[in-house]
Design a protein around this motif. Structure first.
Motif, PDB file in Angstrom:
ATOM      1  N   HIS A 156       0.858  -1.183   0.000  1.00 62.35           N
ATOM      2  CA  HIS A 156       0.000   0.000   0.000  1.00 62.35           C
ATOM      3  C   HIS A 156       0.895   1.234   0.000  1.00 62.35           C
ATOM      4  O   HIS A 156       1.872   1.309   0.735  1.00 62.35           O
ATOM      5  CB  HIS A 156      -0.870  -0.012   1.255  1.00 62.35           C
ATOM      6  N   GLY A 157       0.582   2.204  -0.840  1.00 64.68           N
ATOM      7  CA  GLY A 157       1.398   3.405  -0.923  1.00 64.68           C
ATOM      8  C   GLY A 157       1.249   4.307   0.290  1.00 64.68           C
ATOM      9  O   GLY A 157       0.246   4.264   1.013  1.00 64.68           O
ATOM     10  N   CYS A 158       2.271   5.131   0.519  1.00 61.24           N
ATOM     11  CA  CYS A 158       2.285   6.077   1.631  1.00 61.24           C
ATOM     12  C   CYS A 158       2.374   7.505   1.075  1.00 61.24           C
ATOM     13  O   CYS A 158       3.264   7.803   0.277  1.00 61.24           O
ATOM     14  CB  CYS A 158       3.494   5.836   2.534  1.00 61.24           C
ATOM     15  N   LYS A 159       1.461   8.342   1.514  1.00 69.17           N
ATOM     16  CA  LYS A 159       1.472   9.739   1.097  1.00 69.17           C
ATOM     17  C   LYS A 159       2.036  10.605   2.209  1.00 69.17           C
ATOM     18  O   LYS A 159       1.576  10.546   3.349  1.00 69.17           O
ATOM     19  CB  LYS A 159       0.063  10.218   0.748  1.00 69.17           C
ATOM     20  N   ALA A 160       3.027  11.407   1.880  1.00 66.42           N
ATOM     21  CA  ALA A 160       3.598  12.339   2.850  1.00 66.42           C
ATOM     22  C   ALA A 160       2.731  13.594   2.927  1.00 66.42           C
ATOM     23  O   ALA A 160       2.308  14.130   1.902  1.00 66.42           O
ATOM     24  CB  ALA A 160       5.021  12.708   2.452  1.00 66.42           C
ATOM     25  N   ILE A 171      -2.917   3.369   8.384  1.00 73.17           N
ATOM     26  CA  ILE A 171      -1.547   3.203   8.883  1.00 73.17           C
ATOM     27  C   ILE A 171      -0.538   3.648   7.834  1.00 73.17           C
ATOM     28  O   ILE A 171       0.442   4.329   8.141  1.00 73.17           O
ATOM     29  CB  ILE A 171      -1.299   1.747   9.314  1.00 73.17           C
ATOM     30  N   SER A 172      -0.765   3.275   6.566  1.00 78.01           N
ATOM     31  CA  SER A 172       0.159   3.709   5.507  1.00 78.01           C
ATOM     32  C   SER A 172       0.181   5.231   5.389  1.00 78.01           C
ATOM     33  O   SER A 172       1.244   5.840   5.229  1.00 78.01           O
ATOM     34  CB  SER A 172      -0.260   3.084   4.171  1.00 78.01           C
ATOM     35  N   TRP A 205       3.947   6.620  -2.880  1.00 70.66           N
ATOM     36  CA  TRP A 205       3.058   6.338  -4.010  1.00 70.66           C
ATOM     37  C   TRP A 205       3.820   6.345  -5.337  1.00 70.66           C
ATOM     38  O   TRP A 205       3.508   5.573  -6.248  1.00 70.66           O
ATOM     39  CB  TRP A 205       1.910   7.341  -4.057  1.00 70.66           C
ATOM     40  N   GLN A 206       4.825   7.206  -5.447  1.00 70.55           N
ATOM     41  CA  GLN A 206       5.613   7.245  -6.683  1.00 70.55           C
ATOM     42  C   GLN A 206       6.276   5.894  -6.930  1.00 70.55           C
ATOM     43  O   GLN A 206       6.248   5.361  -8.051  1.00 70.55           O
ATOM     44  CB  GLN A 206       6.669   8.339  -6.593  1.00 70.55           C
ATOM     45  N   ARG A 207       6.857   5.302  -5.876  1.00 72.51           N
ATOM     46  CA  ARG A 207       7.540   4.018  -6.043  1.00 72.51           C
ATOM     47  C   ARG A 207       6.550   2.879  -6.211  1.00 72.51           C
ATOM     48  O   ARG A 207       6.800   1.934  -6.969  1.00 72.51           O
ATOM     49  CB  ARG A 207       8.462   3.776  -4.852  1.00 72.51           C
TER      50      ARG A 207
END
Length: 520
Positions: free
Chosen positions: A138-142, A251-252, A312-314
């Motif tokens: 799951h992607g992580c957004k900063a 959580i992500s 999310w980019q990766r």
């Protein structure tokens, strides 16, 4: 350019998978031609709907059809509706399963070209064809909103110790556990950010809201994405007391934003840098411990590392690699996909056992012992994976293996590079390792020549997959070596054999050809 059609909840849908899809689509659109066919989740789909939706997708003539799936927004009472939809689609089909562990998993995987799951737990309970199943996290957004600014916008006092519980209010999410904890604590505030998929709510939510009001816990109801991010920026700790989960977008989101997270000790959360609890008493202690800003800062630093690792980019890049693998079997793409699966697996191993799986691997123990008995002081490991052999400098083509290796072994250097073109001057090292590498390469001769260029000698191991020994079954292996073909390769690269041996793990019936070679 690859033409991809997403089938997913979209637009104004109150749905975590809608948010997931939009974050992913925003990044994917940089590298593919992306179209979205919205799936309307608030009525039980029937077979007429399946035909109508499939027709809309097929008219776009895509290379890849990517379906975001959860039985909650298809028809859990009649799985054949979704299966009929898959049968009707024309093109390569990818299905992201946001929940696994159902008997119907097999039928879904039989109809799809690839299945995506998010973590090791989902992979382990998946009941379909695991050869088609890829782990993409799951992607992580900063979020870069300062906490004090977010608090001013929301009317939260600056020095308040604030605990946030995010997401839909549902028995599986454990909001009642959060309320029980809050009733035991003093001098802090708690906020529930979220509501239900529709305005009507559910009986559990009504009960939770009533209890929260009596205790003084703030409940925002369903909020916009922007307000959600404001609240996430404002809290000190994110609490996720889930009873059941396959993954957690909350959580992500929190890890990407560098937040300290406390969550239930659920196998879906293994490998994430969070504090886990098994009882209300443990949860109370964890919340009290994180009052200390230094304790929070340590956890926040680990969260930011994880968030950058799986941004999310990766994550979008990994999806692109999966599309490439399906369309033209691009081996580089398969390596990147396997690299992230390995990284997720090793993060879980580190949490469960205190070390990575490779360090406890009984199958490869004889081979590793042979290597380490011959390892010289100034060495470079080409194709090092996580760098567990002990070389000072490690070369790896998989971004995720290299980044995790650096996190595990901070005293070692990790460089992302190709074995066919190494970024070092001639004779920079006493020894170069090519261990379990040459069988992966289309051009092993060039890689061997490069290794001998940068080092005085080259240490080589390759699996012996001939009968009677076991084959690894790896899709990444593009060739198999015999003793004679290895000797021919070494001599063809202009090297002489210093040592040649054959190692067998009799317990597991795996074997290897091992050699040391140098220039004449």
């Amino acid at each position: 350019m690859i033409k991809v059609v997403f089938v997913t909840p979209w637009g104004s849908a109150r749905c975590g998978i809608r948010s997931y899809s939009q974050f992913l689509a925003n990044e994917l659109a940089r590298t593919v031609e992306l179209w979205v066919v919205p799936h309307y989740r608030y009525a039980l789909p029937d077979k007429r709907y399946a035909f109508w939706l499939a027709d809309r997708v097929n008219k776009l003539n895509p290379d890849i059809i990517h379906v975001q799936h959860d039985w909650g927004f298809w028809n859990p009472y009649d799985p054949s509706v979704f299966l009929d939809f898959l049968r009707l689609l024309k093109g390569k089909k990818v299905v992201t399963l946001h929940a696994t562990g159902f008997p119907v998993d097999r039928a879904v995987s039989d109809l799809a070209d690839a299945i995506i799951v998010h973590n090791r737990y989902m992979f382990s309970v998946f009941q379909g064809d695991k050869e088609k199943c890829f782990i993409i996290p799951h992607g992580c957004k900063a979020i870069d909103i300062p906490k004090d600014k977010a608090r001013r916008r929301l009317g939260v006092l600056p020095n308040t110790y604030l605990i946030g519980v995010f997401g839909f209010i549902d028995p599986r999410k454990g909001h009642d556990i959060a309320l029980e904890v809050y009733s035991r604590l003093r001098d802090l505030e708690m906020v529930f950010v979220g509501g239900w998929h529709s305005d009507s709510g559910n009986p559990y939510m009504s009960d939770i809201i009533a209890k929260a009001k009596r205790l003084g816990v703030r409940v925002t109801g369903y909020v916009s994405d922007k307000e959600f991010e404001l609240w996430l920026s404002a809290v000190d700790v994110v609490l996720q007391p889930s009873r059941a989960a396959s993954e957690s977008g909350v959580i992500s989101y929190a890890l990407g934003s560098g937040k300290a997270v406390i969550a239930s000790d659920h196998p879906a959360f293994i490998g994430k840098p969070i504090i886990k609890f098994r009882s209300v008493d443990e949860l109370v202690k964890a919340i009290e411990a994180l009052r200390d800003p230094r304790a929070r800062a340590d956890l926040e630093g680990k969260a930011r590392w994880y968030g950058k690792m799986f941004s999310w980019q990766r994550v979008a890049q990994l999806h692109y690699h999966l599309y490439r693998w399906l369309l033209d079997e691009n081996m580089y793409s398969l390596v990147q996909l396997n690299g992230v699966k390995d990284a997720i697996w090793q993060l879980a191993e580190l949490e469960l056992h205190g070390s990575i799986e490779a360090e406890r691997d009984r199958i490869h123990k004889p081979r590793v012992e042979w290597i380490k008995s011959r390892l010289k002081n100034v060495s470079v490991d080409v194709g090092s994976s996580f760098g567990c052999l002990g070389a000072h400098v490690n070369i790896e083509i998989s971004r995720y293996r290299a980044r995790l290796g650096k996190a595990l072994y901070r005293d070692r250097e990790f460089i992302i590079a190709d074995a066919h073109k190494l970024p070092f001057r001639d004779k920079a090292f006493r020894q170069a390792l090519l261990c379990e590498v040459l069988e992966h390469l289309e051009d092993p001769k060039t890689a061997l020549e490069e290794a001998s260029r940068i080092a005085d000698e080259v240490l080589i191991t390759v699996p012996d997959e001939q009968q009677p020994y076991k084959s690894s079954g790896s899709k990444e292996h593009v060739r198999a070596f015999t003793k004679d073909s290895l000797i021919q390769l070494i001599e063809g690269a202009g090297l002489r054999l210093v040592e040649l041996d054959h190692i067998v793990n009799e317990e597991s019936n795996y074997a290897w050809h091992v050699a040391i070679a140098s220039k004449y």
